[in-house]
Design a protein around this motif. Structure first.
Motif, PDB file in Angstrom:
ATOM      1  N   VAL A  43       0.943  -1.031   0.052  1.00  0.00           N
ATOM      2  CA  VAL A  43      -0.100  -0.164  -0.121  1.00  0.00           C
ATOM      3  C   VAL A  43       0.748   1.019  -0.062  1.00  0.00           C
ATOM      4  N   THR A  44       1.015   1.854  -1.017  1.00  0.00           N
ATOM      5  CA  THR A  44       2.172   3.014  -1.360  1.00  0.00           C
ATOM      6  C   THR A  44       1.451   4.239  -0.831  1.00  0.00           C
ATOM      7  N   VAL A  45       0.065   4.355  -1.122  1.00  0.00           N
ATOM      8  CA  VAL A  45      -0.507   5.712  -0.931  1.00  0.00           C
ATOM      9  C   VAL A  45      -1.275   5.554   0.588  1.00  0.00           C
ATOM     10  N   THR A  46      -0.669   6.011   1.473  1.00  0.00           N
ATOM     11  CA  THR A  46      -1.068   5.899   2.963  1.00  0.00           C
ATOM     12  C   THR A  46      -1.126   7.446   3.605  1.00  0.00           C
ATOM     13  N   SER A  47      -1.981   7.256   4.804  1.00  0.00           N
ATOM     14  CA  SER A  47      -1.727   8.406   5.635  1.00  0.00           C
ATOM     15  C   SER A  47      -0.451   8.518   6.451  1.00  0.00           C
ATOM     16  N   PRO A  48       0.204   9.423   6.738  1.00  0.00           N
ATOM     17  CA  PRO A  48       1.269   9.566   7.538  1.00  0.00           C
ATOM     18  C   PRO A  48       1.249   8.951   8.815  1.00  0.00           C
ATOM     19  N   ASP A  49       2.251   8.368   9.412  1.00  0.00           N
ATOM     20  CA  ASP A  49       2.142   7.947  10.740  1.00  0.00           C
ATOM     21  C   ASP A  49       1.776   8.963  11.722  1.00  0.00           C
ATOM     22  N   HIS A  50       2.319  10.271  11.684  1.00  0.00           N
ATOM     23  CA  HIS A  50       2.020  11.538  12.405  1.00  0.00           C
ATOM     24  C   HIS A  50       1.664  12.482  11.491  1.00  0.00           C
TER      25      HIS A  50
ATOM     26  N   PRO B 295      -5.011  22.677   8.701  1.00  0.00           N
ATOM     27  CA  PRO B 295      -5.254  24.153   8.928  1.00  0.00           C
ATOM     28  C   PRO B 295      -6.495  24.385   8.427  1.00  0.00           C
ATOM     29  N   ASN B 296      -7.218  25.390   8.841  1.00  0.00           N
ATOM     30  CA  ASN B 296      -8.581  25.929   8.534  1.00  0.00           C
ATOM     31  C   ASN B 296      -8.347  26.065   7.007  1.00  0.00           C
ATOM     32  N   PRO B 297      -9.723  25.339   6.382  1.00  0.00           N
ATOM     33  CA  PRO B 297      -9.512  25.296   4.896  1.00  0.00           C
ATOM     34  C   PRO B 297      -9.737  26.742   4.269  1.00  0.00           C
ATOM     35  N   SER B 298      -8.946  27.033   3.401  1.00  0.00           N
ATOM     36  CA  SER B 298      -9.094  28.250   2.704  1.00  0.00           C
ATOM     37  C   SER B 298      -9.082  27.781   1.192  1.00  0.00           C
ATOM     38  N   GLY B 299      -8.438  26.715   0.893  1.00  0.00           N
ATOM     39  CA  GLY B 299      -8.759  26.155  -0.717  1.00  0.00           C
ATOM     40  C   GLY B 299      -6.992  26.777  -1.357  1.00  0.00           C
ATOM     41  N   ARG B 300      -6.149  26.958  -0.688  1.00  0.00           N
ATOM     42  CA  ARG B 300      -4.877  27.458  -1.378  1.00  0.00           C
ATOM     43  C   ARG B 300      -4.303  26.098  -2.041  1.00  0.00           C
ATOM     44  N   LEU B 301      -3.934  26.002  -3.134  1.00  0.00           N
ATOM     45  CA  LEU B 301      -3.371  24.831  -3.978  1.00  0.00           C
ATOM     46  C   LEU B 301      -2.097  25.392  -4.665  1.00  0.00           C
TER      47      LEU B 301
ATOM     48  N   ASP C 168       1.493  14.986   3.820  1.00  0.00           N
ATOM     49  CA  ASP C 168       1.584  15.119   5.471  1.00  0.00           C
ATOM     50  C   ASP C 168       0.309  15.204   5.885  1.00  0.00           C
ATOM     51  N   LEU C 169      -0.882  15.227   5.170  1.00  0.00           N
ATOM     52  CA  LEU C 169      -2.419  15.217   5.772  1.00  0.00           C
ATOM     53  C   LEU C 169      -2.946  13.938   5.897  1.00  0.00           C
ATOM     54  N   ASP C 170      -3.392  13.650   6.902  1.00  0.00           N
ATOM     55  CA  ASP C 170      -4.422  12.557   6.919  1.00  0.00           C
ATOM     56  C   ASP C 170      -5.074  12.205   5.697  1.00  0.00           C
ATOM     57  N   LEU C 171      -5.335  11.121   5.109  1.00  0.00           N
ATOM     58  CA  LEU C 171      -5.835  10.757   3.649  1.00  0.00           C
ATOM     59  C   LEU C 171      -7.373  11.231   3.656  1.00  0.00           C
ATOM     60  N   ASP C 172      -7.888  10.727   4.666  1.00  0.00           N
ATOM     61  CA  ASP C 172      -9.327  10.932   4.788  1.00  0.00           C
ATOM     62  C   ASP C 172      -9.651  12.514   4.907  1.00  0.00           C
ATOM     63  N   VAL C 173      -8.882  13.139   5.706  1.00  0.00           N
ATOM     64  CA  VAL C 173      -9.127  14.750   5.814  1.00  0.00           C
ATOM     65  C   VAL C 173      -8.751  15.217   4.437  1.00  0.00           C
TER      66      VAL C 173
END
Length: 606
Positions: free
Chosen positions: A336-343, A348-354, A427-432
């Motif tokens: 499983v190569t695409v995972t959430s990081p361990d930590h 941050p508060n969502p603004s949508g800056r990409l 570095d973000l949780d995948l579900d988030v």
């Protein structure tokens, strides 16, 4: 992206893996069922002992009441035989009842684990694996494993115990005759080892061919409209019959191997019993062996026929199960190569800056150039401000769809980084991340579920009001004309709907959660000009507060954007407003002009 998928191997991935080693891998799943399987084996062994006691009771009858002509003494042996018969039948019923439920739970837990693993595995894994191969592992292979645990494993233990107990009884009755029967165990063991490796290869090949055949059936069912439209049903039928013939040939080869083994397994006991019969009759004639003992000996020996005859069949089941186990763990062991990081970093508060910074990407099977995989994306730099809509345009094969799949980590970048609200998305949780980034694909996938359930895949806890608001944005008012409105079940792949209707439902699914970032891969390609204009009008209210990357092929879609990025040869060649690029970038102007001409021609032909 390559769409080629491998043909399943026709031999175990590791030829040195033994049947025992493959079966041991099932232990973590089977462990909860072991107490029940042990009880089932004990019940079967006791039932077998009851059966082996029959000849001893008959010996008692022949050498006792019958030899002494005391017919009144037959009552107790007769009662004992009835008791033994009832006990044997009851214990065999208990054996099956003890084994059935636990092994079904093992199968269910393995299937659930496989399904969960398939959801965790990256899209790159599913790009390589045919669906039929995965389906056969989830259905037929797990059924094979369950049958082995419930029956084959138990009777490997039971039949071995029966043989040992039976031979012990035979030696007790007459040790010379008993040793003759016991001696046949040596050639049986040697023969079984000889045939095991040959059968193991054939068992694996057969199961892989079943997976290939399942793939053909699945593709022919899903693509039945194409096959009928182009008159290619007979072509795929020939392909199906050819693969079915290969499977038949493999099954016949398996039958040949096991039939030879079975013939020898049947012949050896017959020879041993023939020798024992001749010697036993001579001992009875000489008065060194009673007639009752000889009858008991052969009654017990005949009771051992099933444990001996079943050796070939049980070995075949064990090898089939070992192959099924190998196939199952090929999927479970896939990384499983695409995972959430361990930590994970708190989002941050969502603004949508990409922000895309020197983004590079290549597929695992990309052709090598100078010893390194050739990059599809070769250093993408792009900054999307909160609430901004950027259209991404480029020639076919330039990497637009690939880039869109990186935003919510369907694939991971192989170089550079993508930041959401100042944080690297890795570095973000995948579900988030995926709750903040929604995607509307060009080829919408709908499920055999209701309209409501399909839309709410974008927001599982959403209300009917939110569903209807999303449908209003995508101008999917046709839902109200369906037989049961939101509760109308959509057929497999949504084929009961038109292409434009499917795209509008997929768009509603993408916008229902009000994401921070919306990625749209040419989501309006199946719409006519008038419907497209209506949907674009509805989208403007959503795009005003959402950062959007839209892959565009037509000027009408580009007009939704605040800025346009031209993708060429894996890089951003130009960025600006539509009018700026039209006036200053000939490649952009030519690209949109050619596509608009094609769109107008298609509209006229329609």
């Amino acid at each position: 992206m390559t769409n080629s998928k491998p043909t399943a191997p026709t031999a175990p991935a590791n030829p040195r893996t033994t049947t025992t080693a493959s079966l041991k891998r099932l232990l973590p799943f089977a462990r909860p069922a072991l107490p029940a399987l042990g009880a089932s084996a004990v019940a079967a062994i006791v039932a077998t002992v009851c059966g082996l006691t029959f000849p001893l009771v008959i010996q008692w009858i022949i050498d006792g009441p019958i030899a002494r002509r005391q017919l009144g003494g037959l009552w107790w042996p007769a009662v004992l035989l009835v008791i033994l018969g009832v006990a044997e039948a009851t214990l065999f019923w208990a054996r099956r009842m003890l084994a059935t439920r636990p092994t079904m739970r093992v199968e269910a837990s393995m299937r659930a684990a496989l399904y969960e693993r398939l959801q965790q595995l990256p899209v790159s894994f599913h790009d390589r694996w045919p669906a039929g191969q995965l389906l056969s592992r989830a259905v037929s292979d797990l059924s094979t494993i369950r049958r082995f645990l419930a029956f084959g494993l138990v009777f490997l233990v039971v039949n071995l115990a029966t043989f040992v107990i039976g031979v012990g009884i035979l030696i007790t009755l007459s040790w010379p005759l008993g040793l003759i029967v016991a001696a046949l165990a040596i050639p049986l063991v040697l023969l079984s080892f000889q045939y095991e490796s040959r059968y193991q290869i054939l068992a694996r090949r057969s199961q892989d061919q079943v997976g290939d055949l399942a793939t053909v059936v699945e593709e022919s069912v899903l693509g039945v409209r194409i096959l009928k439209a182009f008159g290619r049903s007979s072509h795929l039928r020939r392909s199906f019959l050819r693969q079915a013939g290969d499977l038949r040939d493999t099954e016949l080869s398996k039958s040949k191997v096991i039939s030879v083994l079975w013939a020898v397994i049947i012949a050896l006991p017959e020879i041993a019993l023939g020798i024992a019969l001749v010697l036993g009759v001579r001992q009875v004639a000489a008065g060194t062996l009673s007639a009752g003992t000889l009858v008991a000996f052969f009654g017990t020996a005949m009771g051992l026929r099933w444990p001996i005859d079943s050796i070939g069949w049980l070995l075949a089941i064990a090898n089939d199960t070992a192959a099924a186990s190998d196939r199952y763990f090929e999927v479970m062991d896939a990384p499983v190569t695409v995972t959430s990081p361990d930590h994970p970093i708190p989002a941050p508060n969502p603004s949508g800056r990409l922000r895309l910074k020197d983004v590079r990407f290549h597929f695992a099977d990309a052709a090598a150039v100078d010893g390194h995989p050739a990059d599809t994306l070769r250093g993408i730099d792009l900054d999307l401000h909160p609430g901004e809509t950027v259209a991404l345009v480029g020639a076919t094969g330039s990497g637009k769809t690939t880039l869109s799949a990186l935003i919510n980590r369907l694939y991971d970048v192989t170089g550079g980084s993508i930041e959401l609200d100042g944080v690297d998305i890795r570095d973000l949780d995948l579900d988030v991340l995926r709750s903040r980034v929604s995607v509307a694909f060009e080829e919408p996938t709908l499920f055999s579920a209701s309209v409501r359930e399909n839309v709410l895949m974008g927001k599982p806890d959403g209300s009917d009001d939110e569903v209807r608001a999303a449908l209003a944005v995508s101008r999917a008012d046709f839902v109200d004309e369906l037989p049961w409105g939101l509760d109308t079940r959509i057929g497999e792949q949504g084929m009961s709907l038109s292409g434009g209707q499917r795209q509008r439902l997929a768009l509603a699914r993408a916008v229902v959660a009000h994401p921070s970032v919306l990625v749209m891969d040419d989501p309006l390609s199946a719409l006519d000009i008038h419907t497209e204009a209506e949907v674009e009008a509805g989208l403007r209210s959503v795009l005003a507060g959402t950062t959007t990357l839209v892959i565009a092929h037509r000027a009408s879609t580009v007009m939704l954007a605040d800025r346009v990025a031209l993708l060429q040869h894996g890089r951003i060649a130009a960025v600006g407003t539509h009018s700026e690029l039209m006036s200053t970038v000939p490649a952009y102007r030519d690209l949109l002009a050619s596509r608009d001409d094609a769109a107008r021609a298609a509209e006229v032909n329609a």
